[in-house]
Write a protein that holds these residues in place. Structure first.
Motif, PDB file in Angstrom:
ATOM      1  N   MET A   1       0.838  -1.184   0.000  1.00  0.00           N
ATOM      2  CA  MET A   1       0.000   0.000   0.000  1.00  0.00           C
ATOM      3  C   MET A   1       0.876   1.238   0.000  1.00  0.00           C
ATOM      4  O   MET A   1       1.843   1.329   0.751  1.00  0.00           O
ATOM      5  CB  MET A   1      -0.892  -0.015   1.244  1.00  0.00           C
ATOM      6  N   VAL A   2       0.513   2.191  -0.828  1.00  0.00           N
ATOM      7  CA  VAL A   2       1.222   3.463  -0.878  1.00  0.00           C
ATOM      8  C   VAL A   2       0.515   4.431   0.063  1.00  0.00           C
ATOM      9  O   VAL A   2      -0.683   4.673  -0.071  1.00  0.00           O
ATOM     10  CB  VAL A   2       1.236   4.036  -2.317  1.00  0.00           C
ATOM     11  N   LEU A   3       1.249   4.951   1.022  1.00  0.00           N
ATOM     12  CA  LEU A   3       0.690   5.893   1.983  1.00  0.00           C
ATOM     13  C   LEU A   3       0.835   7.314   1.465  1.00  0.00           C
ATOM     14  O   LEU A   3       1.863   7.676   0.907  1.00  0.00           O
ATOM     15  CB  LEU A   3       1.397   5.753   3.327  1.00  0.00           C
ATOM     16  N   THR A   4      -0.216   8.107   1.669  1.00  0.00           N
ATOM     17  CA  THR A   4      -0.210   9.518   1.294  1.00  0.00           C
ATOM     18  C   THR A   4      -0.817  10.315   2.447  1.00  0.00           C
ATOM     19  O   THR A   4      -1.270   9.732   3.444  1.00  0.00           O
ATOM     20  CB  THR A   4      -1.050   9.770   0.025  1.00  0.00           C
ATOM     21  N   ALA A   5      -0.878  11.622   2.284  1.00  0.00           N
ATOM     22  CA  ALA A   5      -1.483  12.487   3.298  1.00  0.00           C
ATOM     23  C   ALA A   5      -2.959  12.163   3.487  1.00  0.00           C
ATOM     24  O   ALA A   5      -3.537  12.464   4.534  1.00  0.00           O
ATOM     25  CB  ALA A   5      -1.317  13.949   2.906  1.00  0.00           C
ATOM     26  N   ASP A   6      -3.567  11.538   2.501  1.00  0.00           N
ATOM     27  CA  ASP A   6      -4.980  11.201   2.586  1.00  0.00           C
ATOM     28  C   ASP A   6      -5.239   9.786   3.103  1.00  0.00           C
ATOM     29  O   ASP A   6      -6.392   9.354   3.177  1.00  0.00           O
ATOM     30  CB  ASP A   6      -5.643  11.403   1.223  1.00  0.00           C
ATOM     31  N   LEU A   8      -5.669   6.972   5.926  1.00  0.00           N
ATOM     32  CA  LEU A   8      -6.185   6.991   7.289  1.00  0.00           C
ATOM     33  C   LEU A   8      -5.057   6.721   8.286  1.00  0.00           C
ATOM     34  O   LEU A   8      -4.097   6.010   7.972  1.00  0.00           O
ATOM     35  CB  LEU A   8      -7.267   5.928   7.460  1.00  0.00           C
ATOM     36  N   LEU A   9      -5.198   7.282   9.472  1.00  0.00           N
ATOM     37  CA  LEU A   9      -4.203   7.030  10.510  1.00  0.00           C
ATOM     38  C   LEU A   9      -4.119   5.540  10.818  1.00  0.00           C
ATOM     39  O   LEU A   9      -3.027   5.017  11.057  1.00  0.00           O
ATOM     40  CB  LEU A   9      -4.547   7.807  11.779  1.00  0.00           C
ATOM     41  N   SER A  10      -5.241   4.858  10.800  1.00  0.00           N
ATOM     42  CA  SER A  10      -5.228   3.421  11.059  1.00  0.00           C
ATOM     43  C   SER A  10      -4.423   2.679   9.998  1.00  0.00           C
ATOM     44  O   SER A  10      -3.704   1.722  10.305  1.00  0.00           O
ATOM     45  CB  SER A  10      -6.652   2.867  11.154  1.00  0.00           C
ATOM     46  N   GLU A  11      -4.514   3.120   8.738  1.00  0.00           N
ATOM     47  CA  GLU A  11      -3.732   2.511   7.665  1.00  0.00           C
ATOM     48  C   GLU A  11      -2.246   2.784   7.874  1.00  0.00           C
ATOM     49  O   GLU A  11      -1.414   1.892   7.685  1.00  0.00           O
ATOM     50  CB  GLU A  11      -4.170   3.062   6.307  1.00  0.00           C
ATOM     51  N   LEU A  12      -1.930   4.013   8.256  1.00  0.00           N
ATOM     52  CA  LEU A  12      -0.542   4.379   8.527  1.00  0.00           C
ATOM     53  C   LEU A  12       0.045   3.488   9.604  1.00  0.00           C
ATOM     54  O   LEU A  12       1.127   2.920   9.446  1.00  0.00           O
ATOM     55  CB  LEU A  12      -0.454   5.846   8.960  1.00  0.00           C
ATOM     56  N   LEU A  13      -0.679   3.344  10.704  1.00  0.00           N
ATOM     57  CA  LEU A  13      -0.167   2.558  11.831  1.00  0.00           C
ATOM     58  C   LEU A  13      -0.083   1.072  11.493  1.00  0.00           C
ATOM     59  O   LEU A  13       0.787   0.371  12.009  1.00  0.00           O
ATOM     60  CB  LEU A  13      -1.042   2.792  13.064  1.00  0.00           C
ATOM     61  N   GLN A  14      -0.960   0.598  10.626  1.00  0.00           N
ATOM     62  CA  GLN A  14      -0.907  -0.803  10.211  1.00  0.00           C
ATOM     63  C   GLN A  14       0.303  -1.061   9.314  1.00  0.00           C
ATOM     64  O   GLN A  14       1.003  -2.049   9.471  1.00  0.00           O
ATOM     65  CB  GLN A  14      -2.184  -1.192   9.481  1.00  0.00           C
ATOM     66  N   GLU A  15       0.538  -0.147   8.375  1.00  0.00           N
ATOM     67  CA  GLU A  15       1.643  -0.304   7.428  1.00  0.00           C
ATOM     68  C   GLU A  15       3.005   0.030   8.032  1.00  0.00           C
ATOM     69  O   GLU A  15       4.010  -0.553   7.653  1.00  0.00           O
ATOM     70  CB  GLU A  15       1.412   0.571   6.195  1.00  0.00           C
ATOM     71  N   LYS A  16       3.015   1.017   8.933  1.00  0.00           N
ATOM     72  CA  LYS A  16       4.269   1.482   9.525  1.00  0.00           C
ATOM     73  C   LYS A  16       4.082   1.617  11.040  1.00  0.00           C
ATOM     74  O   LYS A  16       3.860   2.721  11.541  1.00  0.00           O
ATOM     75  CB  LYS A  16       4.670   2.841   8.954  1.00  0.00           C
ATOM     76  N   PRO A  17       4.139   0.521  11.786  1.00  0.00           N
ATOM     77  CA  PRO A  17       3.938   0.591  13.233  1.00  0.00           C
ATOM     78  C   PRO A  17       4.898   1.564  13.922  1.00  0.00           C
ATOM     79  O   PRO A  17       4.555   2.163  14.946  1.00  0.00           O
ATOM     80  CB  PRO A  17       4.181  -0.845  13.705  1.00  0.00           C
ATOM     81  N   GLU A  18       6.062   1.775  13.335  1.00  0.00           N
ATOM     82  CA  GLU A  18       7.041   2.695  13.913  1.00  0.00           C
ATOM     83  C   GLU A  18       6.563   4.144  13.848  1.00  0.00           C
ATOM     84  O   GLU A  18       7.103   5.028  14.512  1.00  0.00           O
ATOM     85  CB  GLU A  18       8.398   2.555  13.216  1.00  0.00           C
ATOM     86  N   ALA A  19       5.528   4.395  13.064  1.00  0.00           N
ATOM     87  CA  ALA A  19       4.971   5.748  12.954  1.00  0.00           C
ATOM     88  C   ALA A  19       4.349   6.210  14.266  1.00  0.00           C
ATOM     89  O   ALA A  19       4.248   7.406  14.511  1.00  0.00           O
ATOM     90  CB  ALA A  19       3.938   5.805  11.838  1.00  0.00           C
ATOM     91  N   LEU A  56       4.718  14.814   7.269  1.00  0.00           N
ATOM     92  CA  LEU A  56       4.942  13.838   6.196  1.00  0.00           C
ATOM     93  C   LEU A  56       6.424  13.533   6.033  1.00  0.00           C
ATOM     94  O   LEU A  56       6.797  12.365   5.814  1.00  0.00           O
ATOM     95  CB  LEU A  56       4.352  14.348   4.884  1.00  0.00           C
ATOM     96  N   ASP A  57       7.258  14.545   6.154  1.00  0.00           N
ATOM     97  CA  ASP A  57       8.703  14.331   6.050  1.00  0.00           C
ATOM     98  C   ASP A  57       9.186  13.394   7.153  1.00  0.00           C
ATOM     99  O   ASP A  57       9.959  12.479   6.898  1.00  0.00           O
ATOM    100  CB  ASP A  57       9.426  15.676   6.108  1.00  0.00           C
ATOM    101  N   ALA A  58       8.723  13.628   8.358  1.00  0.00           N
ATOM    102  CA  ALA A  58       9.136  12.783   9.488  1.00  0.00           C
ATOM    103  C   ALA A  58       8.655  11.346   9.315  1.00  0.00           C
ATOM    104  O   ALA A  58       9.334  10.399   9.720  1.00  0.00           O
ATOM    105  CB  ALA A  58       8.608  13.363  10.799  1.00  0.00           C
ATOM    106  N   LEU A  59       7.494  11.193   8.683  1.00  0.00           N
ATOM    107  CA  LEU A  59       6.930   9.858   8.460  1.00  0.00           C
ATOM    108  C   LEU A  59       7.495   9.192   7.208  1.00  0.00           C
ATOM    109  O   LEU A  59       7.282   7.998   6.995  1.00  0.00           O
ATOM    110  CB  LEU A  59       5.401   9.942   8.326  1.00  0.00           C
ATOM    111  N   GLY A  60       8.206   9.965   6.378  1.00  0.00           N
ATOM    112  CA  GLY A  60       8.755   9.419   5.143  1.00  0.00           C
ATOM    113  C   GLY A  60       7.681   9.182   4.087  1.00  0.00           C
ATOM    114  O   GLY A  60       7.742   8.228   3.319  1.00  0.00           O
ATOM    115  N   ILE A  61       6.682  10.089   4.066  1.00  0.00           N
ATOM    116  CA  ILE A  61       5.555   9.951   3.138  1.00  0.00           C
ATOM    117  C   ILE A  61       5.521  11.196   2.250  1.00  0.00           C
ATOM    118  O   ILE A  61       5.710  12.306   2.714  1.00  0.00           O
ATOM    119  CB  ILE A  61       4.234   9.842   3.927  1.00  0.00           C
TER     120      ILE A  61
END
Length: 63
Positions: A1-6, A8-19, A56-61
């Motif tokens: 999955m490609v993460l973007t600013a749009d 969901l936070l739940s998707e972000l945390l699922q794909e990148k738990p370190e976030a 986004l920079d800190a998250l690498g997105i």
């Protein structure tokens, strides 16, 4: 999955738990927040007064 600013936070945390650590550094308690399932990264940044580009920079997105 490609993460973007749009994404969901739940998707972000699922794909990148370190976030979770990065979000906490920005003062975002999104890890346990009920809104995380329906709020995207852009909305969360706006709601917390955090510059989106900086987060986004800190998250690498890319936006």
């Amino acid at each position: 999955m490609v993460l973007t600013a749009d994404s969901l936070l739940s998707e972000l945390l699922q794909e990148k738990p370190e976030a979770a650590e990065i979000l906490m550094r920005f003062g975002m308690g999104c890890v346990g927040c009920a809104l995380a399932s329906g709020e995207n990264i852009r909305q969360a940044a706006e709601g917390h007064g955090i510059p989106l580009a900086e987060l986004l920079d800190a998250l690498g997105i890319e936006e």
